[in-house]
Design a protein around this motif. Structure first.
Motif, PDB file in Angstrom:
ATOM      1  N   VAL A  11       0.980  -1.106   0.019  1.00 25.55           N
ATOM      2  CA  VAL A  11      -0.003  -0.079  -0.026  1.00 25.55           C
ATOM      3  C   VAL A  11       1.157   1.146   0.131  1.00 25.55           C
TER       4      VAL A  11
ATOM      5  N   LEU B 195      -7.092   1.629   2.066  1.00 25.62           N
ATOM      6  CA  LEU B 195      -6.841   0.019   1.901  1.00 25.62           C
ATOM      7  C   LEU B 195      -8.157  -0.482   2.420  1.00 25.62           C
TER       8      LEU B 195
ATOM      9  N   ALA C 158       0.540  -1.221   5.275  1.00 23.03           N
ATOM     10  CA  ALA C 158      -0.805  -0.747   5.300  1.00 23.03           C
ATOM     11  C   ALA C 158      -0.926   0.341   6.580  1.00 23.03           C
TER      12      ALA C 158
ATOM     13  N   ALA D 206      -1.320   3.847   5.036  1.00 25.50           N
ATOM     14  CA  ALA D 206      -2.651   4.292   4.294  1.00 25.50           C
ATOM     15  C   ALA D 206      -3.395   5.323   4.741  1.00 25.50           C
TER      16      ALA D 206
END
Length: 325
Positions: free
Chosen positions: A239, A245, A256, A259
């Motif tokens: 990501v 996400l 992540a 994000a």
């Protein structure tokens, strides 16, 4: 196997199951329907699961009064005239969804319109008994012959649902007519139990055919019809910092934590929970300001097939048509 109860004896048991989030096969004047609480996302997911439906097509919402209908859809004068003439009966009106509608987004498959019908008989009694609008597509496996008797439902879905209400053979025997009301026009999306001639006689205008270059909002649609404003990137294993996400399961894609926003369809990896959360979470991420929504892989079995079908539509080029499902 499903319990089978005669219509005269089934109301309390059917209401108990509906309020518990289960599905119930019920007779209507058109065909047998597979009913669930239209306001409960996991209950609606059970419909898709039982039917083996290949994609999250919009489901018709059944109501027992104009008051309930008006909490769900916006009626212009033409829609109101048709409802007053043909309801209760085999006519579905596709209307703009009302603000604050209690219907779950999965029922409408994420669309801004909703199909509404007012049935007669047991369906109306069940809605009144539960106080819930019912999502109720035909009670058969996707792609198979529509059921017009309890025996036909039992032969097809008997191992997948808890209750079949036996009301005998349905009197109309074909599905409802579906008409979209838009800018004072009637557009026929599916012929059925109310003829185009009868609609024209009441409305004083011609029924238009086809989807006017737009996606059909009762089963069948363009590939990108459900697309959010943000781009959608599928099967993401990493990501970027400017992406949102859409996660699935307990393990996260690399990066992540960077994000812009994160929504997990189901931390436990439950596909039914994921299906119920899909449209709401996509909408929330689309409002995050991210230009792209990265989507972690979702298994393709069971309801995962429908979830991936929906995500593929969301990620498709915006003018790419697909064969109707």
């Amino acid at each position: 196997m499903a319990e089978i109860l005669a219509e005269a004896d089934a109301l309390e048991r059917a209401a108990e199951l509906i309020l518990a989030g289960e599905t119930v096969a019920i007779p209507t004047e058109t065909v047998y329907g597979l009913a669930a609480d239209a306001t409960n996302g996991e209950a609606v997911a059970r419909i898709y699961e039982a039917k083996g439906r290949p994609s999250f097509n919009p489901l018709i919402v059944h109501v027992d009064s104009m008051a309930m209908a008006e909490r769900i859809g916006i009626f212009d004068p033409l829609a109101r005239k048709l409802a007053e003439t043909f309801w209760p009966g085999p006519l579905t009106l596709v209307l703009p969804a009302a603000a604050g509608s209690p219907v779950h987004a999965l029922t409408a498959a994420g669309l801004e319109t909703i199909g509404i019908r007012m049935p007669r008989g047991f369906g109306a009694a069940l809605i009144a008994r539960t106080g819930r609008a019912l999502a109720a597509p035909s009670a058969n496996s996707s792609g198979l012959i529509t059921a017009t008797s309890a025996r036909a439902v039992e032969d097809d879905l008997g191992r997948r649902i808890p209750l079949i209400v036996d009301g005998g053979t349905t009197p109309v025997g074909v599905e409802s007519t579906i008409v979209k009301i838009e800018n004072g026009d009637m557009r026929l999306l599916r012929p059925g139990g109310v003829s185009a001639e009868k609609l024209e006689a009441v409305a004083g205008r011609k029924v238009l055919r086809g989807a006017k270059g737009a996606p059909v909002v009762a089963p069948g649609m363009l590939a990108s019809h459900y697309a959010p404003g943000a781009k959608v990137r599928l099967d993401a294993t990493s990501v970027a910092a400017d992406e949102a996400l859409l996660a699935f399961g307990p393990a996260r894609a690399k990066g992540a934590e960077r994000a812009r926003a994160v929504k997990n369809l189901s931390p436990a990896g439950d596909l039914r929970e994921a299906a119920a959360n899909l449209f709401g979470f996509l909408s929330a991420l689309d409002k995050s300001g991210a230009a792209t929504i990265a989507v972690e892989p979702v298994p393709a079995h069971g309801l995962g097939e429908a979830i991936n079908d929906r995500l593929a539509r969301a990620a498709a080029p915006r003018e790419t048509p697909a064969a109707s499902r």
